[in-house]
Design a protein around this motif. Structure first.
Motif, PDB file in Angstrom:
ATOM      1  N   PRO A   1      14.503 -10.156  -9.417  1.00 34.54           N
ATOM      2  CA  PRO A   1      15.629 -10.091 -10.356  1.00 34.54           C
ATOM      3  C   PRO A   1      16.485  -8.847 -10.092  1.00 34.54           C
ATOM      4  CG  PRO A   1      13.578 -10.578 -11.518  1.00 34.54           C
ATOM      5  CD  PRO A   1      13.197 -10.218 -10.114  1.00 34.54           C
ATOM      6  N   GLY A   2      17.786  -9.032 -10.047  1.00 30.08           N
ATOM      7  CA  GLY A   2      18.688  -7.907  -9.834  1.00 30.08           C
ATOM      8  C   GLY A   2      18.647  -7.344  -8.433  1.00 30.08           C
ATOM      9  N   ALA A   3      18.152  -8.129  -7.467  1.00 30.52           N
ATOM     10  CA  ALA A   3      17.996  -7.616  -6.100  1.00 30.52           C
ATOM     11  C   ALA A   3      19.326  -7.177  -5.505  1.00 30.52           C
ATOM     12  CB  ALA A   3      17.341  -8.676  -5.216  1.00 30.52           C
ATOM     13  N   ALA A   4      20.383  -7.960  -5.710  1.00 34.33           N
ATOM     14  CA  ALA A   4      21.686  -7.614  -5.123  1.00 34.33           C
ATOM     15  C   ALA A   4      22.185  -6.277  -5.666  1.00 34.33           C
ATOM     16  CB  ALA A   4      22.691  -8.725  -5.405  1.00 34.33           C
ATOM     17  N   ASP A   5      22.061  -6.064  -6.967  1.00 30.30           N
ATOM     18  CA  ASP A   5      22.495  -4.796  -7.557  1.00 30.30           C
ATOM     19  C   ASP A   5      21.633  -3.641  -7.064  1.00 30.30           C
ATOM     20  OD1 ASP A   5      24.558  -5.938  -8.982  1.00 30.30           O
ATOM     21  OD2 ASP A   5      23.372  -6.217 -10.804  1.00 30.30           O
ATOM     22  N   ASP A   6      20.345  -3.901  -6.886  1.00 26.67           N
ATOM     23  CA  ASP A   6      19.430  -2.871  -6.401  1.00 26.67           C
ATOM     24  C   ASP A   6      19.802  -2.464  -4.975  1.00 26.67           C
ATOM     25  OD1 ASP A   6      17.324  -1.125  -6.289  1.00 26.67           O
ATOM     26  OD2 ASP A   6      15.777  -2.595  -6.757  1.00 26.67           O
ATOM     27  N   ILE A   7      20.101  -3.448  -4.126  1.00 22.78           N
ATOM     28  CA  ILE A   7      20.504  -3.151  -2.751  1.00 22.78           C
ATOM     29  C   ILE A   7      21.805  -2.354  -2.741  1.00 22.78           C
ATOM     30  CG2 ILE A   7      21.439  -4.213  -0.649  1.00 22.78           C
ATOM     31  CD1 ILE A   7      19.225  -6.340  -0.951  1.00 22.78           C
TER      32      ILE A   7
ATOM     33  N   SER B   1       0.813  -1.227   0.000  1.00 21.17           N
ATOM     34  CA  SER B   1       0.000   0.000   0.000  1.00 21.17           C
ATOM     35  C   SER B   1       0.842   1.270   0.000  1.00 21.17           C
ATOM     36  CB  SER B   1      -0.921   0.009   1.229  1.00 21.17           C
ATOM     37  OG  SER B   1      -1.791  -1.104   1.208  1.00 21.17           O
ATOM     38  N   TYR B   2       2.139   1.130   0.049  1.00 21.14           N
ATOM     39  CA  TYR B   2       3.045   2.289   0.092  1.00 21.14           C
ATOM     40  C   TYR B   2       3.181   2.856  -1.312  1.00 21.14           C
ATOM     41  CZ  TYR B   2       7.561   4.732   0.715  1.00 21.14           C
ATOM     42  OH  TYR B   2       8.575   5.650   0.744  1.00 21.14           O
ATOM     43  N   ARG B   3       2.673   4.070  -1.528  1.00 14.87           N
ATOM     44  CA  ARG B   3       2.575   4.618  -2.870  1.00 14.87           C
ATOM     45  C   ARG B   3       3.805   5.388  -3.321  1.00 14.87           C
ATOM     46  NH1 ARG B   3      -2.410   5.525  -0.504  1.00 14.87           N
ATOM     47  NH2 ARG B   3      -1.919   7.708  -0.056  1.00 14.87           N
ATOM     48  N   MET B   4       4.449   6.144  -2.421  1.00 14.80           N
ATOM     49  CA  MET B   4       5.590   6.967  -2.845  1.00 14.80           C
ATOM     50  C   MET B   4       6.738   6.107  -3.347  1.00 14.80           C
ATOM     51  SD  MET B   4       5.873  10.209  -0.222  1.00 14.80           S
ATOM     52  CE  MET B   4       5.478   9.340   1.279  1.00 14.80           C
ATOM     53  N   SER B   5       7.042   5.053  -2.622  1.00 12.07           N
ATOM     54  CA  SER B   5       8.089   4.092  -3.024  1.00 12.07           C
ATOM     55  C   SER B   5       9.408   4.779  -3.354  1.00 12.07           C
ATOM     56  CB  SER B   5       7.617   3.252  -4.225  1.00 12.07           C
ATOM     57  OG  SER B   5       6.477   2.512  -3.877  1.00 12.07           O
ATOM     58  N   ASP B   6       9.746   5.832  -2.592  1.00 15.70           N
ATOM     59  CA  ASP B   6      10.979   6.557  -2.888  1.00 15.70           C
ATOM     60  C   ASP B   6      11.975   6.513  -1.734  1.00 15.70           C
ATOM     61  OD1 ASP B   6       9.524   8.129  -1.144  1.00 15.70           O
ATOM     62  OD2 ASP B   6      10.014  10.025  -2.118  1.00 15.70           O
TER      63      ASP B   6
ATOM     64  N   VAL C   1      13.429   1.558   2.861  1.00  9.43           N
ATOM     65  CA  VAL C   1      12.238   0.730   2.702  1.00  9.43           C
ATOM     66  C   VAL C   1      12.422  -0.225   1.535  1.00  9.43           C
ATOM     67  CG1 VAL C   1       9.785   0.765   2.085  1.00  9.43           C
ATOM     68  CG2 VAL C   1      10.662   2.361   3.789  1.00  9.43           C
ATOM     69  N   ARG C   2      13.000   0.259   0.456  1.00  9.78           N
ATOM     70  CA  ARG C   2      13.253  -0.593  -0.706  1.00  9.78           C
ATOM     71  C   ARG C   2      14.186  -1.754  -0.344  1.00  9.78           C
ATOM     72  NH1 ARG C   2      11.634  -3.089  -5.194  1.00  9.78           N
ATOM     73  NH2 ARG C   2      13.287  -3.298  -6.751  1.00  9.78           N
ATOM     74  N   CYS C   3      15.216  -1.470   0.423  1.00  6.36           N
ATOM     75  CA  CYS C   3      16.154  -2.527   0.816  1.00  6.36           C
ATOM     76  C   CYS C   3      15.482  -3.560   1.718  1.00  6.36           C
ATOM     77  CB  CYS C   3      17.368  -1.920   1.514  1.00  6.36           C
ATOM     78  SG  CYS C   3      18.510  -1.060   0.406  1.00  6.36           S
ATOM     79  N   TYR C   4      14.688  -3.101   2.670  1.00  2.39           N
ATOM     80  CA  TYR C   4      13.947  -4.038   3.519  1.00  2.39           C
ATOM     81  C   TYR C   4      13.057  -4.942   2.664  1.00  2.39           C
ATOM     82  CZ  TYR C   4      14.988  -1.546   7.955  1.00  2.39           C
ATOM     83  OH  TYR C   4      15.590  -0.999   9.058  1.00  2.39           O
ATOM     84  N   ALA C   5      12.341  -4.339   1.713  1.00  2.00           N
ATOM     85  CA  ALA C   5      11.410  -5.105   0.882  1.00  2.00           C
ATOM     86  C   ALA C   5      12.143  -6.164   0.063  1.00  2.00           C
ATOM     87  CB  ALA C   5      10.638  -4.152  -0.035  1.00  2.00           C
TER      88      ALA C   5
ATOM     89  N   CYS D   1      19.384  -0.628   4.395  1.00  3.63           N
ATOM     90  CA  CYS D   1      20.273  -1.139   3.344  1.00  3.63           C
ATOM     91  C   CYS D   1      21.519  -1.795   3.943  1.00  3.63           C
ATOM     92  CB  CYS D   1      20.652  -0.012   2.390  1.00  3.63           C
ATOM     93  SG  CYS D   1      19.242   0.595   1.424  1.00  3.63           S
ATOM     94  N   THR D   2      21.980  -1.303   5.093  1.00  7.72           N
ATOM     95  CA  THR D   2      23.129  -1.941   5.741  1.00  7.72           C
ATOM     96  C   THR D   2      22.773  -3.358   6.170  1.00  7.72           C
ATOM     97  OG1 THR D   2      23.960   0.184   6.531  1.00  7.72           O
ATOM     98  CG2 THR D   2      24.771  -1.778   7.652  1.00  7.72           C
ATOM     99  N   HIS D   3      21.596  -3.533   6.756  1.00  3.53           N
ATOM    100  CA  HIS D   3      21.177  -4.878   7.180  1.00  3.53           C
ATOM    101  C   HIS D   3      20.969  -5.788   5.972  1.00  3.53           C
ATOM    102  CE1 HIS D   3      19.444  -8.013   9.632  1.00  3.53           C
ATOM    103  NE2 HIS D   3      18.335  -7.998   8.898  1.00  3.53           N
ATOM    104  N   ALA D   4      20.323  -5.249   4.940  1.00  2.00           N
ATOM    105  CA  ALA D   4      20.106  -6.062   3.737  1.00  2.00           C
ATOM    106  C   ALA D   4      21.437  -6.471   3.105  1.00  2.00           C
ATOM    107  CB  ALA D   4      19.252  -5.283   2.737  1.00  2.00           C
ATOM    108  N   ALA D   5      22.374  -5.536   3.047  1.00  2.00           N
ATOM    109  CA  ALA D   5      23.688  -5.859   2.485  1.00  2.00           C
ATOM    110  C   ALA D   5      24.386  -6.927   3.315  1.00  2.00           C
ATOM    111  CB  ALA D   5      24.543  -4.594   2.405  1.00  2.00           C
ATOM    112  N   SER D   6      24.260  -6.827   4.637  1.00  2.00           N
ATOM    113  CA  SER D   6      24.869  -7.820   5.522  1.00  2.00           C
ATOM    114  C   SER D   6      24.304  -9.212   5.244  1.00  2.00           C
ATOM    115  CB  SER D   6      24.619  -7.433   6.982  1.00  2.00           C
ATOM    116  OG  SER D   6      25.095  -8.437   7.858  1.00  2.00           O
TER     117      SER D   6
END
Length: 660
Positions: A145-151, A120-125, A129-133, A165-170
């Motif tokens: 697809p391309g999740a690692a590059d996106d993170i 339901s999150y519309r701004m998506s900016d 939040v993107r990294c958590y998702a 993003c730090t947690h996702a990268a870890s």
């Protein structure tokens, strides 16, 4: 401020017909909203709770509710948060609250509730939040697809310490989906930007035992390097790399000596290339010819990031090394190569020397791809193709229905109301959300033109300009380049021998015609004049009895701002780029920046060391060219306003040695 003075007649009539008490309550509650904003800034939860009932029914009630709940979000129950979002469904405040809640859920590792709310999150900016998702999708066995590059892309773009993003990268590093080098590169960015906490967070992922050494090398890089005779193993090598990067930020010559004399043999080719790149970047920012020697030590441009490669291009432009320019741009990321700056200079590199038919054809294709009136390099590309800068044809006039739809938009009305009330930051965010952020692909061009027209009609010039600039297929010049206070600006400019287009180009960049604009350093008014500069200029032009508060008077601000600009222009022998740089950064800096070879002013501007001033000079000159085309009705030349820049003629006296 009366509500009926701000909202559109259409919306006011609807409100008056159905909820007259609501209109009266909104008017009475204006002061309450202002008081609540200040309480929110102070973190005064008790005051917000006390004031909230008085804000009920006000047109800006969503802000009041947001401020009150936001300060206690960490303690609020999910049902209460859901109730807030239902109450203000579809509003900016609903989406802003969901953004804040998603960040909190991510920090709590409440993946189930995060996954429930995220669609339901519309701004998506929000990068975190993107990294958590992306991480949650990976945990659920549904990796994007391309999740690692996106993170990595989002993580690298965050300058300050973050959790998402730090947690996702870890986690992606632990799962061998991003490499150790990817993590070390984040640490390099952090050290280069003097962000020790960010550097420690990255090192903790890949070499937790070495975290304590990050503080040592950040505090005293020379001492750190001296204490280690050799570097063995990737962690040790990378720590030495970080120390050399830190040393380069303050003393690039020393870093070069350390790398060349001791550490080069202990580092990998990639590490050496990166350090040489940082050294070259630092020397290029000092406009030193040593930058090209540092960059010449790089054996593989692909080892560098776009920022370093950009400085390699700038240094090569100053030295006339066109082959180096082209090769460095080719090594940039696809996104970097598409930037109009590097498209233009790539085309110029192809045309340098004695180009063949293939090179000319490729250059023409590149130039045609960006040529327009929209910006500095777009205008230069237009002129390279043999055309001058003329105003594009106006789009079809807006219909009464299109205008009415914009004026009935609740989000646009709330945005304008907040701005008029003095809540500019909140109003701008509300307006931007209504015009762009929550709509896939953005608001259609005709609706953007209608929204811009609404702002123009209310003389909210920054929203008028910024909204109109978002159109993709059409350009409405009168919206993008408005001429408020035309008599005052044109008469004053003409009376002192200034081009009115230049004055308008500068005001547009300085304040977007916001009368009460005030910068973080204290500059005020339309032309953003500093108090000390205003006093000096007022005395210089014989303005007697000047007091600091007069700088916010429109005509006084224009008189002093134009006078200072004219003095700067005369001091720099009529060079518009240098006078613009002096207006933004003070005259001392461009006096130093002009020393060295005589350069095409476009090359000189691109080499301005300060990013803010570099962007400022280019935008002021592009604005000026557009305003000149509009004011005169004749095609214009940006190149003609640029000229060349080099050292001051020693025989020419300085016009104003005391110019502040």
């Amino acid at each position: 401020m009366q509500l009926t003075q701000i909202l559109t007649p259409l919306l006011v009539s609807a409100l008056l017909a159905t909820t007259a008490p609501l209109v009266q309550a909104q008017t009475r509650a204006d002061d309450t909203l202002l008081e609540m904003q200040q309480a929110f800034k102070r973190g005064d939860r008790k005051k917000l709770e006390q004031l909230l009932p008085a804000a009920r029914g006000h047109v800006l009630e969503p802000w009041a509710g947001y401020w009150e709940l936001r300060l206690r979000l960490g303690e609020a129950q999910p049902a209460e948060i859901q109730s807030f979002m239902q109450r203000y469904a579809g509003s900016y405040q609903e989406d802003r609250m969901r953004n804040d809640w998603l960040l909190l859920l991510g920090q709590r590792r409440d993946w189930a509730q995060f996954a429930e709310q995220h669609p339901s999150y519309r701004m998506s900016d929000d990068r975190e939040v993107r990294c958590y998702a992306l991480l949650i999708d990976d945990i659920k066995g549904n990796p994007q697809p391309g999740a690692a590059d996106d993170i990595k892309r989002n993580w690298y773009a965050l300058r300050d310490a973050d959790d998402g993003c730090t947690h996702a990268a870890s986690q992606f590093y632990a799962g061998k989906k991003i490499s150790a080098l990817d993590v070390w590169r984040k640490a390099r960015f952090a050290v280069d930007a003097n962000r020790p906490r960010v550097a420690r967070n990255a090192v903790e992922i890949v070499a937790p035992d070495a975290v304590a050494q990050v503080k040592e090398l950040m505090d005293a890089p020379t001492k750190y390097l001296t204490a280690r005779a050799t570097a063995r193993g990737q962690a040790r090598q990378e720590l030495v790399t970080l120390a050399l990067i830190k040393l380069a930020s303050g003393d690039p010559d020393n870093a070069a000596a350390q790398l060349d004399g001791k550490w080069s043999v202990h580092l990998s080719p990639e590490e050496r290339n990166w350090v040489w790149g940082v050294i070259g970047k630092q020397q290029a920012q000092k406009l030193s010819s040593d930058a090209n020697r540092a960059f010449a030590n790089i054996t593989r441009d692909a080892d560098l990031n776009d920022d370093i490669l950009g400085w390699k291009v700038r240094a090569a432009l100053r030295a006339g090394q066109w082959k180096v320019v082209g090769k460095a741009i080719d090594a940039m990321s696809e996104e970097g190569r598409q930037d109009s700056t590097w498209v233009y200079w790539k085309a110029r590199s192809l045309l340098a020397g004695k180009p063949g038919e293939a090179e000319r054809a490729e250059a023409r294709k590149l130039l045609e791809g960006i040529a327009s009136t929209r910006g500095f390099y777009e205008q230069l590309a237009t002129e390279e193709l043999g055309q001058r800068i003329a105003m594009p044809p106006a789009p079809a006039p807006l219909t009464a229905e299109e205008k009415a739809a914009a004026r009935a938009n609740p989000g646009l009305n709330r945005g304008l109301y907040a701005i008029f009330l003095g809540l500019r930051s909140e109003g701008v965010r509300e307006w931007n959300y209504a015009t762009n952020l929550h709509i896939p692909g953005g608001m259609p061009d005709r609706e953007l033109l209608a929204a811009a027209d609404f702002a123009c009609a209310r003389e909210v010039w920054d929203r008028c300009i910024n909204t109109s600039e978002r159109t993709r297929s059409v350009i409405e010049t009168s919206q993008r380049f408005p001429t408020p206070f035309r008599n005052a600006v044109v008469e004053r400019a003409n009376s002192i021998g200034l081009d009115p287009a230049y004055v308008y180009g500068l005001i547009r960049q300085e304040s977007r015609f916001i009368m009460d604009a005030r910068s973080h350093v204290g500059a005020s008014g339309l032309m953003q004049v500093m108090p000390a500069t205003a006093r000096w200029t007022a005395k210089k032009i014989g303005m007697t009895n000047f007091t600091a508060d007069q700088i916010n008077d429109r005509d006084t601000n224009i008189a002093i701002g134009t006078a200072y600009l004219k003095l700067a222009l005369d001091d720099f022998a009529g060079s518009m780029p240098m006078a613009a740089a002096a207006y933004n950064a003070g005259p001392g800096r461009p006096r130093n920046w002009r020393n060295g070879p005589v350069l095409d002013a476009a090359i000189w501007a691109e080499n301005v060391p300060f990013g803010e001033t570099r962007d400022y000079v280019k935008k002021v000159l592009a604005n000026t060219t557009n305003y000149a085309a509009m004011l005169t009705g004749q095609p214009q030349s940006l190149k003609g306003r640029l000229g060349t820049i080099g050292p001051r003629d020693a025989s020419a006296p300085e016009v104003n040695k005391d110019l502040p």
